[in-house]
Enzyme design. Sequence first.
Site, PDB file in Angstrom:
ATOM      1  N   SER A  35       0.816  -1.214   0.000  1.00  0.00           N
ATOM      2  CA  SER A  35       0.000   0.000   0.000  1.00  0.00           C
ATOM      3  C   SER A  35       0.848   1.263   0.000  1.00  0.00           C
ATOM      4  O   SER A  35       0.307   2.367  -0.103  1.00  0.00           O
ATOM      5  CB  SER A  35      -0.931   0.008   1.221  1.00  0.00           C
ATOM      6  OG  SER A  35      -0.175  -0.116   2.411  1.00  0.00           O
TER       7      SER A  35
ATOM      8  N   HIS B 296      -2.458  -3.046  -6.033  1.00  0.00           N
ATOM      9  CA  HIS B 296      -2.936  -2.670  -4.704  1.00  0.00           C
ATOM     10  C   HIS B 296      -4.452  -2.790  -4.608  1.00  0.00           C
ATOM     11  O   HIS B 296      -5.185  -1.998  -5.183  1.00  0.00           O
ATOM     12  CB  HIS B 296      -2.481  -1.235  -4.384  1.00  0.00           C
ATOM     13  CG  HIS B 296      -2.936  -0.746  -3.046  1.00  0.00           C
ATOM     14  ND1 HIS B 296      -3.301   0.559  -2.822  1.00  0.00           N
ATOM     15  CD2 HIS B 296      -3.105  -1.399  -1.870  1.00  0.00           C
ATOM     16  CE1 HIS B 296      -3.663   0.688  -1.565  1.00  0.00           C
ATOM     17  NE2 HIS B 296      -3.560  -0.485  -0.966  1.00  0.00           N
TER      18      HIS B 296
ATOM     19  N   GLU C 248      -5.528  -0.528  -7.707  1.00  0.00           N
ATOM     20  CA  GLU C 248      -4.516   0.387  -8.241  1.00  0.00           C
ATOM     21  C   GLU C 248      -3.405  -0.434  -8.884  1.00  0.00           C
ATOM     22  O   GLU C 248      -2.842  -1.319  -8.226  1.00  0.00           O
ATOM     23  CB  GLU C 248      -3.889   1.224  -7.119  1.00  0.00           C
ATOM     24  CG  GLU C 248      -4.660   2.427  -6.700  1.00  0.00           C
ATOM     25  CD  GLU C 248      -3.908   3.255  -5.662  1.00  0.00           C
ATOM     26  OE1 GLU C 248      -3.815   4.470  -5.819  1.00  0.00           O
ATOM     27  OE2 GLU C 248      -3.417   2.672  -4.673  1.00  0.00           O
TER      28      GLU C 248
ATOM     29  N   ASN D  30      -4.045   6.165  -1.159  1.00  0.00           N
ATOM     30  CA  ASN D  30      -3.510   6.333   0.194  1.00  0.00           C
ATOM     31  C   ASN D  30      -2.778   7.663   0.366  1.00  0.00           C
ATOM     32  O   ASN D  30      -2.712   8.187   1.474  1.00  0.00           O
ATOM     33  CB  ASN D  30      -2.594   5.167   0.554  1.00  0.00           C
ATOM     34  CG  ASN D  30      -3.395   3.945   0.980  1.00  0.00           C
ATOM     35  OD1 ASN D  30      -4.569   4.051   1.315  1.00  0.00           O
ATOM     36  ND2 ASN D  30      -2.773   2.782   0.969  1.00  0.00           N
TER      37      ASN D  30
END
Length: 283
Positions: free
Chosen positions: A119, A140, A152, A190
């Site tokens: 992440s 991800h 992702e 994130n």
Amino acid sequence: MSIKIVGVVGAGTMGNGIAQTLAVAGFETIMLDINQAAVDKGLATISSSLDRLVKKEKLSADDKAAALARIKTTTQMSDMKGADIVIEAATENEALKLKIFKDIEANVGDHTIIASNTSSISITRLAATVGRPDQFIGMHFFNPVPMMALVELIRGLQTSDDTHAKVEAMGKAMGKTPITVKNAPGFVVNRILVPMINEAIFVLGEGLATPEDIDAGMKLGCGQPMGPLALADMIGLDTLLSVMEVFYDGFNDSKYRPAPLLKEMVAAGYYGRKSGRGFYTYA
């Protein structure tokens, strides 16, 4: 050649969620963990999750049986030999991930793509540690994997167009919506989400409002389905801290400094839902 057989390293929350999604979508799936107990727990979680889908009539009993039949479990990396791609879904620990990548490389064919579910760790840096960095990519997923539509795809500097195209097609075949991002700390989601949660922890630490009122404010004022502090507890405060530290180190920018209260709670072992206590308490 398209991807048909997928290995997943890790049978925990992310790993078993990825394995479930793959198997339901029709991929032959190999799920690995360090011991039989961890593998069995992961498979039991998948079975329970599929049972809930059957109960909600989103899946038939036959579909459940077929999905489970597509999942092979193992504790031996040598069983990944025939995989077209192996997805690493271990904990967010770079040294552990590097060890896993070396182990994968030693046991798979030359055509095998290696993907990381990291992440926050640099895909370019991880790719540089393997023998075929052009066949390395970030993939991800978001928790809970079977429910969340997004994946992702993170291209390291070395990731080839062919690798990206194959993994993008696989993501779509899994029923996900892939977005492609360049390599940078935290990628896209994130990079935006975790500092927002960190700021909510600053607000709490400064005594501006209670956890309940902070979460209510963001849910009612910003339309978020879950407040940032409840979300922090679900993600794990230890995971959030490690991501913020990656940001702080990667950008050398004080706006990414972890909130002191976040550090204090992790030091106390208050990790959120998984430890029974975070910003809220859990039975």
